[in-house]
Design a protein around this motif. Sequence first.
Motif, PDB file in Angstrom:
ATOM      1  N   GLU A   1       0.810  -1.216   0.000  1.00 30.18           N
ATOM      2  CA  GLU A   1       0.000   0.000   0.000  1.00 30.18           C
ATOM      3  C   GLU A   1       0.845   1.269   0.000  1.00 30.18           C
ATOM      4  OE1 GLU A   1      -4.193  -1.650   1.488  1.00 30.18           O
ATOM      5  OE2 GLU A   1      -2.976  -0.864   3.132  1.00 30.18           O
ATOM      6  N   SER A   2       2.142   1.135  -0.216  1.00 30.06           N
ATOM      7  CA  SER A   2       2.956   2.336  -0.413  1.00 30.06           C
ATOM      8  C   SER A   2       2.654   2.923  -1.784  1.00 30.06           C
ATOM      9  CB  SER A   2       4.443   1.976  -0.292  1.00 30.06           C
ATOM     10  OG  SER A   2       4.731   1.560   1.032  1.00 30.06           O
ATOM     11  N   PHE A   3       3.108   4.147  -2.008  1.00 29.64           N
ATOM     12  CA  PHE A   3       2.861   4.807  -3.305  1.00 29.64           C
ATOM     13  C   PHE A   3       3.953   5.837  -3.535  1.00 29.64           C
ATOM     14  CE2 PHE A   3       1.216   8.192  -5.966  1.00 29.64           C
ATOM     15  CZ  PHE A   3       0.654   7.477  -7.013  1.00 29.64           C
ATOM     16  N   GLY A   4       4.697   5.673  -4.612  1.00 28.36           N
ATOM     17  CA  GLY A   4       5.751   6.633  -4.932  1.00 28.36           C
ATOM     18  C   GLY A   4       6.666   6.859  -3.752  1.00 28.36           C
ATOM     19  N   ALA A   5       6.794   8.111  -3.326  1.00 26.63           N
ATOM     20  CA  ALA A   5       7.683   8.450  -2.216  1.00 26.63           C
ATOM     21  C   ALA A   5       7.067   8.120  -0.858  1.00 26.63           C
ATOM     22  CB  ALA A   5       8.022   9.940  -2.264  1.00 26.63           C
ATOM     23  N   TYR A   6       5.808   7.676  -0.871  1.00 22.46           N
ATOM     24  CA  TYR A   6       5.080   7.457   0.374  1.00 22.46           C
ATOM     25  C   TYR A   6       5.141   5.995   0.812  1.00 22.46           C
ATOM     26  CZ  TYR A   6       3.005  12.021  -0.616  1.00 22.46           C
ATOM     27  OH  TYR A   6       2.805  13.346  -0.875  1.00 22.46           O
TER      28      TYR A   6
ATOM     29  N   LEU B   1       3.771   3.093   3.386  1.00 23.05           N
ATOM     30  CA  LEU B   1       2.680   2.759   4.310  1.00 23.05           C
ATOM     31  C   LEU B   1       2.758   1.269   4.613  1.00 23.05           C
ATOM     32  CD1 LEU B   1       0.170   4.399   5.462  1.00 23.05           C
ATOM     33  CD2 LEU B   1      -1.167   3.093   3.833  1.00 23.05           C
TER      34      LEU B   1
ATOM     35  N   GLY C   1      -2.946  -0.264  -7.364  1.00 23.74           N
ATOM     36  CA  GLY C   1      -2.709   1.025  -7.998  1.00 23.74           C
ATOM     37  C   GLY C   1      -3.894   1.973  -8.035  1.00 23.74           C
TER      38      GLY C   1
ATOM     39  N   ALA D   1      -4.246   2.487  -3.687  1.00 18.90           N
ATOM     40  CA  ALA D   1      -2.888   2.485  -3.133  1.00 18.90           C
ATOM     41  C   ALA D   1      -2.034   1.638  -4.051  1.00 18.90           C
ATOM     42  CB  ALA D   1      -2.879   1.904  -1.717  1.00 18.90           C
ATOM     43  N   GLY D   2      -0.706   1.719  -3.832  1.00 12.47           N
ATOM     44  CA  GLY D   2       0.207   0.955  -4.675  1.00 12.47           C
ATOM     45  C   GLY D   2       0.461   1.643  -5.994  1.00 12.47           C
TER      46      GLY D   2
ATOM     47  N   PRO E   1       2.868   0.674  -9.912  1.00  6.94           N
ATOM     48  CA  PRO E   1       3.474  -0.489 -10.577  1.00  6.94           C
ATOM     49  C   PRO E   1       4.784  -0.960  -9.948  1.00  6.94           C
ATOM     50  CG  PRO E   1       2.572   0.990 -12.236  1.00  6.94           C
ATOM     51  CD  PRO E   1       2.422   1.694 -10.908  1.00  6.94           C
ATOM     52  N   SER E   2       5.649  -0.030  -9.558  1.00  4.46           N
ATOM     53  CA  SER E   2       6.926  -0.432  -8.965  1.00  4.46           C
ATOM     54  C   SER E   2       6.716  -1.070  -7.598  1.00  4.46           C
ATOM     55  CB  SER E   2       7.863   0.779  -8.859  1.00  4.46           C
ATOM     56  OG  SER E   2       8.135   1.305 -10.141  1.00  4.46           O
TER      57      SER E   2
ATOM     58  N   LEU F   1      -7.235   7.498  -4.621  1.00  6.07           N
ATOM     59  CA  LEU F   1      -5.986   7.485  -3.863  1.00  6.07           C
ATOM     60  C   LEU F   1      -6.066   8.457  -2.683  1.00  6.07           C
ATOM     61  CD1 LEU F   1      -3.059   6.342  -3.873  1.00  6.07           C
ATOM     62  CD2 LEU F   1      -2.385   8.408  -5.082  1.00  6.07           C
TER      63      LEU F   1
END
Lengths: 251, 251, 251, 251
Positions: D11-16, D18, D36, D39-40, D42-43, D68
Amino acid sequence: AGIDLNCDLGESFGAYTLGRDAEILPFVTSANIACGFHAGDPSVMQRTVKLALEAGVAIGAHPGLPDLAGFGRRNLDVSAGEVYAMTMYQIGALNAFVRAEGGTLKHVKPHGALYNMAAARADLAEAIAEAVYRVNPALTLFGLAKSELTRAAERIGLRAAHEAFADRGYRADGSLIKRGLPGALIADAGTAAKRVVRLALEGRVSTPDGEDIELRADTICLHGDGEHALAFARHIVEACQAAGVAVKPFE
Amino acid sequence: AGIDLNCDLGESFGAYTLGRDAEILPFVTSANIACGFHAGDPSVMQRTVKLALEAGVAIGAHPGLPDLAGFGRRNLDVSAGEVYAMTMYQIGALNAFVRAEGGTLKHVKPHGALYNMAAARADLAEAIAEAVYRVNPALTLFGLAKSELTRAAERIGLRAAHEAFADRGYRADGSLIKRGLPGALIADAGTAAKRVVRLALEGRVSTPDGEDIELRADTICLHGDGEHALAFARHIVEACQAAGVAVKPFE
Amino acid sequence: AGIDLNCDLGESFGAYTLGRDAEILPFVTSANIACGFHAGDPSVMQRTVKLALEAGVAIGAHPGLPDLAGFGRRNLDVSAGEVYAMTMYQIGALNAFVRAEGGTLKHVKPHGALYNMAAARADLAEAIAEAVYRVNPALTLFGLAKSELTRAAERIGLRAAHEAFADRGYRADGSLIKRGLPGALIADAGTAAKRVVRLALEGRVSTPDGEDIELRADTICLHGDGEHALAFARHIVEACQAAGVAVKPFE
Amino acid sequence: AGIDLNCDLGESFGAYTLGRDAEILPFVTSANIACGFHAGDPSVMQRTVKLALEAGVAIGAHPGLPDLAGFGRRNLDVSAGEVYAMTMYQIGALNAFVRAEGGTLKHVKPHGALYNMAAARADLAEAIAEAVYRVNPALTLFGLAKSELTRAAERIGLRAAHEAFADRGYRADGSLIKRGLPGALIADAGTAAKRVVRLALEGRVSTPDGEDIELRADTICLHGDGEHALAFARHIVEACQAAGVAVKPFE
């Protein structure tokens, strides 16, 4: 002599928390608040504006590229017209919260890739400067010292705050050493603090090659994330106070 | 007697074009400009503000839910706090463009699901009214006639423009007949135009059941998309002129 | 001799319609369907997959950069790792719809800036090729003829479809003349159609300077938007049929 | 007797960042990986799939609403057709990563508001079940025990995993006590662990009113965020082992 210490704030988003805003605020005199494009959302902006007003710091808008997934750090091939519009939009949005809470917007500092692109490209720098000027000619525009952005600000009639970095190494021409190269980062908080004091008192900084260069530093960029950043901030503030350098918003 | 004719504008986004803004503008006295959440982007907003100023119409912000994929038409379970912040954000963003182009923001009309939710729920209506009031107490808030939204506006001290629909049927209690039900839509432009004239002159409209009800109509919602919409607009303006009803912004 | 004619489809989004998918489909043998990043949304993807299957064309995924506002046409400084992941994600999403409707995904063609960046940069080209290969080594990867992208495809063991443009001028080295420069665009449908036939039969095309160069063309890019595009498509298909060039998916 | 322990991951996203994915994984037998939308990215999905495969847990897709900013927790008035398409899209995207890494997708669990809406509304439940079935009829659909979602799964021929919550109170009719009401939350890890063991062995749970009800629990929802969550997970796993309840993926 005096120096402004600025920090990016309000970079949380929805359920995601980023930065330790409340902890860094006591060390800061200018807060750059994210405006919802690279970070931040309307509720976070409202909360952060209140926090900054309570702390008595100067408030600035921190517009970024529309790239939340990349945190505004990835260059995007936007036109000058797009940059003008996205800057205008974000300043306007933040300004509404500042005024609603009884404050006054003082400055604008572009974020990340937008900051870097505007430091190097005159057309993008002018687009930003024009957007800022049209919102309010009394606003200060923060940009990399001696960059296209500060030049564009001065050309259009804005006050420009030349920014230096306490934790970054400089080359002889005044540009930043790229991250990843030797000398790019100043790891020691004491060293960083001494550099800030010298920038404030003499406007000079030494390079890894042993040269000593002139560098205008109206404001110093602090980071708001992590223990390390808090320690740096504390060292810098204490060193300034010990040296008789007033820590205060740029005017 | 007079009546305001308002229309949603600036609903294009990036490469996507929606609406026939330049064609509908001559029939309109108030433009509600999308603010980038349900539609619009900063460049579209800038362009649309210029277009509206050139046309001499009153400019309003048209904030919506953050749902571009659903065009702001799908109810989203947002809190009053979130509604306050998203409304403040969007008004601020649009206001920056209006001021930069030398204009003055006159009103705010929530879009789609936000409009409908605020018509029915006092807490959301109050959040919107408070955001509008804090930006500028001289702004007019457009809302469904005799709804929670116009009530909240009046309670907080804003001027409320009660909105009626030329192409929608009404029930005896003054509420709209739901889309899909018999009588929900007025398909004939001439009939619609006559209803608008009667609303302006007498403040009354007839229901499909043959009742005749009182309905305050300070402003009429026109649509800006498609041949049909343009024909409706033309009929309404001509019928008003023929009947001596002044078509002008609400004041 | 034979040639494939491909076209980008499914580029509508929510309330926004773009392209004339149903009208261009009869002229096309391969459909590149947008995957929700630069254009398209899940509902549009489902609908477009059905439409393409009914038309009997080969279906490909058309992944793009995460930039709906810029329609995926603005370069974004993404890493190879990010490109791998965003390509994998988008192919997977489209593939689910294709399989659910009883079809088989045949190819992948990157969109816009991603296509151009991958044509020029080996690391991004390899990231795309690897993502495609890992989804299914039997997929064909469409790329600019003789570019880093087709090279990366061939290196990893994928079939590469070298793409040429009916409406674009070429330089002597086989690269496209930049838009805005003289000779960049072929405005006449008849001329374009003759070039396609010659590419199919001889693998050669002439440059504005009068040179005649070799150019591999497995597939020709058609456009799906506007009257002009439909006329071009019709001319090309008719010219191919008249010349005995089979219009069929690349194999 | 056995029980599955599932947890939301990725459930992390980019620089965030979680959640504490690496720390909770040892206690979990099924991982629901964000796709995505709520949350989330592709990487993050690629990284989380690898992590889950290394940990040897069963992998499921965790599709959510496209929100999001609200983390997928705010009800959105989407149609059944939209739910079908967004579920299909997200499962397809995650499945590509799972297959690319050599794994097999085992289940689907809707997230947040989508989970709750599907628990209560048959049309949305059927849309999800149909999307899952069309991707692969061998997938298991996780849903609130005895809800519309598990009913829809069983009707269409999918295996349904009835989910119970270790840290939530139940009413006599088997529904959850709403957050904020007395008895809604089980604060003590030991109590929660005992409830899980009893659910696994007897399929029964007690209510705050002292009733004892039947409740099918094929899988238990663990949380992956915070010290508290890790302590709960540890208690539950240890209590199961002590009681001879096998902790393993649902089959």
